[in-house]
Design a protein around this motif. Structure first.
Motif, PDB file in Angstrom:
ATOM      1  N   ASN A 197     -40.966 -40.205 -41.394  1.00  0.00           N
ATOM      2  CA  ASN A 197     -41.873 -39.144 -40.968  1.00  0.00           C
ATOM      3  C   ASN A 197     -43.334 -39.574 -40.955  1.00  0.00           C
ATOM      4  OD1 ASN A 197     -39.798 -37.296 -40.676  1.00  0.00           O
ATOM      5  ND2 ASN A 197     -40.026 -36.455 -42.745  1.00  0.00           N
ATOM      6  N   TYR A 198     -43.586 -40.859 -41.236  1.00  0.00           N
ATOM      7  CA  TYR A 198     -44.954 -41.337 -41.376  1.00  0.00           C
ATOM      8  C   TYR A 198     -45.254 -42.488 -40.427  1.00  0.00           C
ATOM      9  CZ  TYR A 198     -45.028 -38.782 -45.791  1.00  0.00           C
ATOM     10  OH  TYR A 198     -44.982 -37.804 -46.742  1.00  0.00           O
ATOM     11  N   ASP A 199     -46.394 -42.411 -39.748  1.00  0.00           N
ATOM     12  CA  ASP A 199     -46.952 -43.602 -39.109  1.00  0.00           C
ATOM     13  C   ASP A 199     -47.573 -44.451 -40.224  1.00  0.00           C
ATOM     14  OD1 ASP A 199     -48.224 -42.548 -35.835  1.00  0.00           O
ATOM     15  OD2 ASP A 199     -46.229 -42.440 -36.740  1.00  0.00           O
ATOM     16  N   VAL A 200     -47.611 -45.752 -40.023  1.00  0.00           N
ATOM     17  CA  VAL A 200     -48.125 -46.648 -41.065  1.00  0.00           C
ATOM     18  C   VAL A 200     -49.149 -47.611 -40.476  1.00  0.00           C
ATOM     19  CG1 VAL A 200     -47.505 -48.496 -42.684  1.00  0.00           C
ATOM     20  CG2 VAL A 200     -46.030 -46.498 -42.448  1.00  0.00           C
ATOM     21  N   GLY A 201     -50.215 -47.787 -41.201  1.00  0.00           N
ATOM     22  CA  GLY A 201     -51.245 -48.743 -40.801  1.00  0.00           C
ATOM     23  C   GLY A 201     -51.420 -49.829 -41.848  1.00  0.00           C
ATOM     24  N   TRP A 202     -51.900 -50.970 -41.390  1.00  0.00           N
ATOM     25  CA  TRP A 202     -52.299 -52.062 -42.282  1.00  0.00           C
ATOM     26  C   TRP A 202     -53.807 -52.249 -42.157  1.00  0.00           C
ATOM     27  CZ3 TRP A 202     -49.494 -54.634 -45.877  1.00  0.00           C
ATOM     28  CH2 TRP A 202     -48.102 -54.590 -45.796  1.00  0.00           C
ATOM     29  N   PHE A 203     -54.437 -52.418 -43.298  1.00  0.00           N
ATOM     30  CA  PHE A 203     -55.866 -52.674 -43.365  1.00  0.00           C
ATOM     31  C   PHE A 203     -56.088 -53.873 -44.278  1.00  0.00           C
ATOM     32  CE2 PHE A 203     -57.804 -48.907 -41.403  1.00  0.00           C
ATOM     33  CZ  PHE A 203     -56.689 -48.103 -41.272  1.00  0.00           C
ATOM     34  N   ARG A 204     -57.274 -54.425 -44.213  1.00  0.00           N
ATOM     35  CA  ARG A 204     -57.629 -55.505 -45.138  1.00  0.00           C
ATOM     36  C   ARG A 204     -59.090 -55.372 -45.522  1.00  0.00           C
ATOM     37  NH1 ARG A 204     -57.194 -60.713 -40.995  1.00  0.00           N
ATOM     38  NH2 ARG A 204     -59.067 -60.255 -39.744  1.00  0.00           N
ATOM     39  N   GLN A 205     -59.400 -55.914 -46.679  1.00  0.00           N
ATOM     40  CA  GLN A 205     -60.770 -55.869 -47.160  1.00  0.00           C
ATOM     41  C   GLN A 205     -61.100 -57.173 -47.864  1.00  0.00           C
ATOM     42  OE1 GLN A 205     -61.761 -52.437 -49.574  1.00  0.00           O
ATOM     43  NE2 GLN A 205     -63.915 -52.639 -49.036  1.00  0.00           N
ATOM     44  N   ALA A 206     -62.085 -57.860 -47.325  1.00  0.00           N
ATOM     45  CA  ALA A 206     -62.582 -59.085 -47.931  1.00  0.00           C
ATOM     46  C   ALA A 206     -63.745 -58.746 -48.852  1.00  0.00           C
ATOM     47  CB  ALA A 206     -63.029 -60.055 -46.843  1.00  0.00           C
ATOM     48  N   PRO A 207     -64.036 -59.601 -49.823  1.00  0.00           N
ATOM     49  CA  PRO A 207     -65.140 -59.323 -50.754  1.00  0.00           C
ATOM     50  C   PRO A 207     -66.452 -59.091 -50.016  1.00  0.00           C
ATOM     51  CG  PRO A 207     -63.834 -61.146 -51.555  1.00  0.00           C
ATOM     52  CD  PRO A 207     -63.320 -60.839 -50.181  1.00  0.00           C
TER      53      PRO A 207
END
Length: 124
Positions: A31-41
């Protein structure tokens, strides 16, 4: 609500591949769309890609296009991020996020639930 746990990160060399997993528990994951994110310092959280709840639609950022692929297995309540031809600039903490209503977006505030993140480090 849904709980998300990322895994599969690590230290690799430039040109190598990694596959990240985002395992869900709780509500019906399909029931969910899913995203990927990233965070660099020192940088803002960056959109990597997303997949619709059925898996029939995906989108990704220009910076990873042709190198990263998102897929999902709803029977296993898991979304994957296959990362090929990794570059040092891909080094970051990678997060998956789930969106209950509406189509996936490219902004972090589009999403309702987040995992704790997994570190990916690419050496040159």
């Amino acid at each position: 609500q849904v709980q998300l746990v990322e895994s599969g990160g690590g230290l690799v060399q430039a040109g190598d591949s990694l596959r990240l997993s985002c395992a869900a528990s709780g509500r019906t994951f399909s029931n969910y769309d899913v995203g990927w994110f990233r965070q660099a310092p020192g940088k803002e959280r960056e959109f990597v890609g997303a997949i619709s709840r059925s898996g029939g639609s995906t989108t990704d950022a220009d910076s990873v296009k042709g190198r990263f692929t998102i897929s999902r297995d709803n029977a296993k309540n898991t979304v994957y991020l296959q990362m090929n031809s990794l570059k040092p600039e891909d080094t970051a903490v990678y997060y998956c996020a789930a969106k209950r209503f509406g189509r996936y977006g490219r902004s972090w505030y589009d999403y309702d639930y987040w995992g704790q993140g997994t570190q990916v480090t690419v050496s040159s």
